[in-house]
Design an enzyme around this catalytic site. Structure first.
Site, PDB file in Angstrom:
ATOM      1  N   HIS A 153      57.577  23.742 -19.200  1.00 19.32           N
ATOM      2  CA  HIS A 153      56.518  23.779 -18.192  1.00 19.32           C
ATOM      3  C   HIS A 153      56.582  25.093 -17.419  1.00 19.32           C
ATOM      4  CE1 HIS A 153      56.288  19.406 -18.886  1.00 19.32           C
ATOM      5  NE2 HIS A 153      55.068  19.519 -18.409  1.00 19.32           N
ATOM      6  N   LYS A 157      57.045  24.124 -11.571  1.00 22.88           N
ATOM      7  CA  LYS A 157      57.306  22.687 -11.647  1.00 22.88           C
ATOM      8  C   LYS A 157      58.647  22.382 -10.995  1.00 22.88           C
ATOM      9  CE  LYS A 157      57.205  18.744 -14.824  1.00 22.88           C
ATOM     10  NZ  LYS A 157      56.291  17.997 -13.937  1.00 22.88           N
TER      11      LYS A 157
END
Length: 268
Positions: A153, A157
């Protein structure tokens, strides 16, 4: 023509929140009536108005005045608590994609389901839903094979492994008759010794602007199976969440799943 489903978005200043706002405004089946953000946030350069509940601000029409049918929450664990409390107070449905929730928060979600319709999913992608189905079958058919879940990600995040990765792990573990905490193995470092057969491992990558990638390796002797899903736009998650919101608006109190939304013909 039926009346549009009135939705409010919680966590509206974030990446997902902005995608939800844009797509909701384009969907004639929906009417965006409120967008709630944390104190100090800015939304599209528009001044924020008075808070409907402590700890949240609203851009647009006051939530209580318009009678929203559904609140769509993509915030944080702390934001989730505010969203759930607001839905219980107002008697409206909750669709949440917030990740990093604790066991106690899932207990609270189950308790709320006695009073309002609730749906939580770690990932609202149709492709991920299919990936979970394929993994369930593969893990059950190959119970002794190692399972390694790799996810990537963007650099911003804040939770790891991702909620989707953990959900994949839970699917694989349940298919073999276990709880995830019984067979979970986090990223190994140093002198760890040989891997225990049948465990489920996790590896995490964070960096750049990766929207979301999840891969599952099932590793046997002399062969392996690889399953993967790659998202290139947050819109896929926003569309799934908005579809869930429209579907949930007409339901009775209870705990619902994304699979029920995607396959309504299989519902009892």
């Amino acid at each position: 023509m039926t009346e549009p489903v009135r939705i409010a978005i919680h966590g509206a200043a974030g990446r997902m929140g902005r995608s939800l706002i844009e797509l909701a405004r384009q969907d004639a089946r929906l009417k965006l009536v409120a967008a709630l953000v944390a104190p100090g946030s800015d939304l599209e350069g528009t001044p924020l108005r008075s808070p409907p509940v402590p700890g949240a601000l609203v851009y647009g029409t006051q939530l209580g005045a318009v009678g929203a049918h559904v609140l769509v929450d993509f915030s944080s664990p702390a934001g989730f608590d505010r969203a759930l409390a607001l839905c219980r107070e107002r008697g409206i449905a909750l669709v949440s994609g917030s990740t990093g929730l604790s066991a106690a928060q899932f207990v609270a979600l189950d308790a709320a389901a006695r009073d309002i319709p609730v749906l939580h999913a770690a990932n609202f992608s149709l492709g991920v839903s299919l990936l979970m189905r394929l993994l369930r079958e593969a893990a059950a058919a190959l119970p002794e094979w190692d399972v390694e879940i790799v996810e990537a990600h963007h650099a911003h995040k804040i939770d790891a492994p991702s909620g989707t990765a953990l959900a994949l792990g839970e699917v694989a573990a349940a298919a073999r008759g276990h709880r995830l905490d019984e067979v979970m193995q986090t990223a190994p470092y140093g002198q760890t010794g040989a891997r225990v057969s049948g465990t489920i491992g996790f590896a995490v990558v964070r960096g750049g602007d990766v929207v979301g990638e999840h891969g599952v390796w099932l590793l046997g002797t002399g062969e392996r199976i690889e399953l993967a899903h790659r998202a290139t736009s947050r819109d896929i998650f926003a569309r799934g969440a908005l579809s869930a919101a429209g579907w949930l608006a007409t339901k009775q109190p209870g705990r619902y799943s994304l699979e029920q939304v995607l396959q309504p013909q299989r519902n009892p």
